[in-house]
Write an enzyme that holds these catalytic residues in place. Structure first.
Site, PDB file in Angstrom:
ATOM      1  N   SER A  21      21.681 -22.753  38.980  1.00 13.33           N
ATOM      2  CA  SER A  21      22.098 -23.528  40.155  1.00 13.33           C
ATOM      3  C   SER A  21      21.719 -22.862  41.479  1.00 13.33           C
ATOM      4  O   SER A  21      21.264 -23.554  42.403  1.00 13.33           O
ATOM      5  CB  SER A  21      23.600 -23.806  40.099  1.00 13.33           C
ATOM      6  OG  SER A  21      23.893 -24.697  39.047  1.00 13.33           O
ATOM      7  N   LYS A  70      35.391 -25.664  33.181  1.00 14.54           N
ATOM      8  CA  LYS A  70      35.325 -27.065  33.594  1.00 14.54           C
ATOM      9  C   LYS A  70      36.643 -27.810  33.414  1.00 14.54           C
ATOM     10  O   LYS A  70      37.046 -28.596  34.282  1.00 14.54           O
ATOM     11  CB  LYS A  70      34.201 -27.773  32.842  1.00 14.54           C
ATOM     12  CG  LYS A  70      32.807 -27.331  33.261  1.00 14.54           C
ATOM     13  CD  LYS A  70      31.733 -28.197  32.618  1.00 14.54           C
ATOM     14  CE  LYS A  70      30.360 -27.844  33.134  1.00 14.54           C
ATOM     15  NZ  LYS A  70      29.316 -28.748  32.591  1.00 14.54           N
ATOM     16  N   ASP A 106      27.784 -34.588  35.503  1.00 14.22           N
ATOM     17  CA  ASP A 106      26.990 -34.330  34.298  1.00 14.22           C
ATOM     18  C   ASP A 106      26.418 -35.617  33.710  1.00 14.22           C
ATOM     19  O   ASP A 106      25.249 -35.677  33.327  1.00 14.22           O
ATOM     20  CB  ASP A 106      27.834 -33.610  33.243  1.00 14.22           C
ATOM     21  CG  ASP A 106      28.001 -32.124  33.533  1.00 14.22           C
ATOM     22  OD1 ASP A 106      27.144 -31.559  34.240  1.00 14.22           O
ATOM     23  OD2 ASP A 106      28.991 -31.532  33.061  1.00 14.22           O
ATOM     24  N   ARG A 157      30.183 -32.364  13.095  1.00 19.11           N
ATOM     25  CA  ARG A 157      30.516 -31.689  11.839  1.00 19.11           C
ATOM     26  C   ARG A 157      32.011 -31.753  11.557  1.00 19.11           C
ATOM     27  O   ARG A 157      32.430 -31.857  10.416  1.00 19.11           O
ATOM     28  CB  ARG A 157      30.036 -30.231  11.884  1.00 19.11           C
ATOM     29  CG  ARG A 157      28.530 -30.104  11.733  1.00 19.11           C
ATOM     30  CD  ARG A 157      28.122 -28.664  11.498  1.00 19.11           C
ATOM     31  NE  ARG A 157      26.674 -28.550  11.331  1.00 19.11           N
ATOM     32  CZ  ARG A 157      26.024 -28.722  10.189  1.00 19.11           C
ATOM     33  NH1 ARG A 157      26.697 -29.058   9.096  1.00 19.11           N
ATOM     34  NH2 ARG A 157      24.713 -28.591  10.126  1.00 19.11           N
ATOM     35  N   THR A 158      32.818 -31.707  12.630  1.00 15.29           N
ATOM     36  CA  THR A 158      34.262 -31.892  12.476  1.00 15.29           C
ATOM     37  C   THR A 158      34.580 -33.317  12.902  1.00 15.29           C
ATOM     38  O   THR A 158      34.615 -33.630  14.094  1.00 15.29           O
ATOM     39  CB  THR A 158      35.047 -30.888  13.348  1.00 15.29           C
ATOM     40  OG1 THR A 158      34.641 -29.565  13.021  1.00 15.29           O
ATOM     41  CG2 THR A 158      36.543 -31.035  13.120  1.00 15.29           C
ATOM     42  N   ALA A 160      37.254 -35.097  12.964  1.00 18.42           N
ATOM     43  CA  ALA A 160      38.463 -35.322  13.756  1.00 18.42           C
ATOM     44  C   ALA A 160      38.187 -35.176  15.249  1.00 18.42           C
ATOM     45  O   ALA A 160      38.754 -35.905  16.070  1.00 18.42           O
ATOM     46  CB  ALA A 160      39.559 -34.363  13.326  1.00 18.42           C
TER      47      ALA A 160
END
Length: 277
Positions: A21, A70, A106, A157-158, A160
């Site tokens: 930045s 963040k 973003d 991959r997870t 949940a």
């Protein structure tokens, strides 16, 4: 505080030496002949609140927030934009008379990168496949939905974690198991990698893209290296690809305009400056 009698902004992170930045904003300040400065502000997690309030006390006009701050920055802010609250994180701060406002550019940077690097790309051209469900993925998913994506396939991959992201954002999100990722690429118009698979220290990139349509666009949010394992795999399949550097460059535009008063341009000279580190 003023930089050469001009506004000062900075980026808070830990570590922050890797941040490009300062290179980006420094390039724009020189290009447009503006007074001001943009500095790196190494900030340990336990010191974030002190540094956060210090921006206002020292007369900063604002700044950026990077890993790992963040989400915490959003919680500390006196006000926040709707998109920052929706994403659940802040990457951009604006110092106002009444306090510090948090924003998130973003998603803006992600969409603008695709539009600039792949003219004619449209979010509503067909389903999108997003790999990953972390903070960056949340911004990407929200921006794709806001841009008109009618079907978003989310794989992590997870499972949940992907389901939690889908529930929080709402909309036409379909959560799939990781084992279904290769098939989910079939018919997708946009493929986005928001994972670190294949990078140093991470699991190898093991997702075949054989089912991806030749006309699909593949992009990675990682920009170091520019040609990530995901981008390489997409190129081998014959897909159009967009690297992740442009997302970094375009997400910086709203902040620069707010802090220094000029609408900056993303071009090859800026890309070169950002890659000079």
């Amino acid at each position: 505080m003023s930089g050469l009698n001009g506004p000062v902004a900075g980026v808070l992170g830990w570590p922050v030496t890797h941040s490009r930045s300062p290179l980006v904003h420094g390039h724009w300040l020189r290009r447009y002949g503006l007074r001001g400065a943009y500095v790196a502000l190494p900030t340990r997690p336990e010191s974030l609140e002190t540094a956060f309030r210090g921006l206002q006390a020292l007369g900063f006009v604002g700044g950026n927030v990077t890993i790992p701050h963040k989400e915490a920055a959003l919680a500390l802010a006196d006000a926040a934009t709707p998109r920052a609250r929706r994403i659940g994180a802040a990457n951009m701060l604006l110092v106002r008379d009444g306090g510090i406002e948090a924003d998130n550019s973003d998603g803006f940077g992600f969409i603008e990168n695709l539009r600039a690097a792949a003219p004619g790309w449209r979010a509503d051209a067909g389903p999108a496949l997003v790999l990953g469900a972390g903070g960056a993925a949340r911004a990407v998913v929200a921006s794709l939905l806001d841009a008109g994506c009618g079907e978003l396939r989310l794989v992590n991959r997870t499972r949940a974690r992907a389901e939690a992201l889908a529930e929080a954002l709402g909309g036409p999100i379909r959560v799939l198991d990781w084992g279904e990722a290769a098939a989910a690429a079939g018919g997708a118009a946009t493929l986005v990698n928001c994972t670190s698979l294949g990078m140093a220290g991470a699991a190898p990139f093991d997702l075949p893209l054989d089912d991806a349509a030749p006309g699909a666009l593949a992009t990675d949010i990682v920009y170091a290296p520019l040609r990530t394992p995901f981008i390489v795999a997409a190129e081998r399949r014959g897909l159009a690809t967009v690297d992740g550097l442009g997302m970094l460059l375009h997400q910086a535009r709203p902040g620069f305009a707010a802090w220094f008063g000029a609408e900056p341009e993303v071009d090859e000279a800026l890309r070169a400056a950002a890659l000079a580190a």
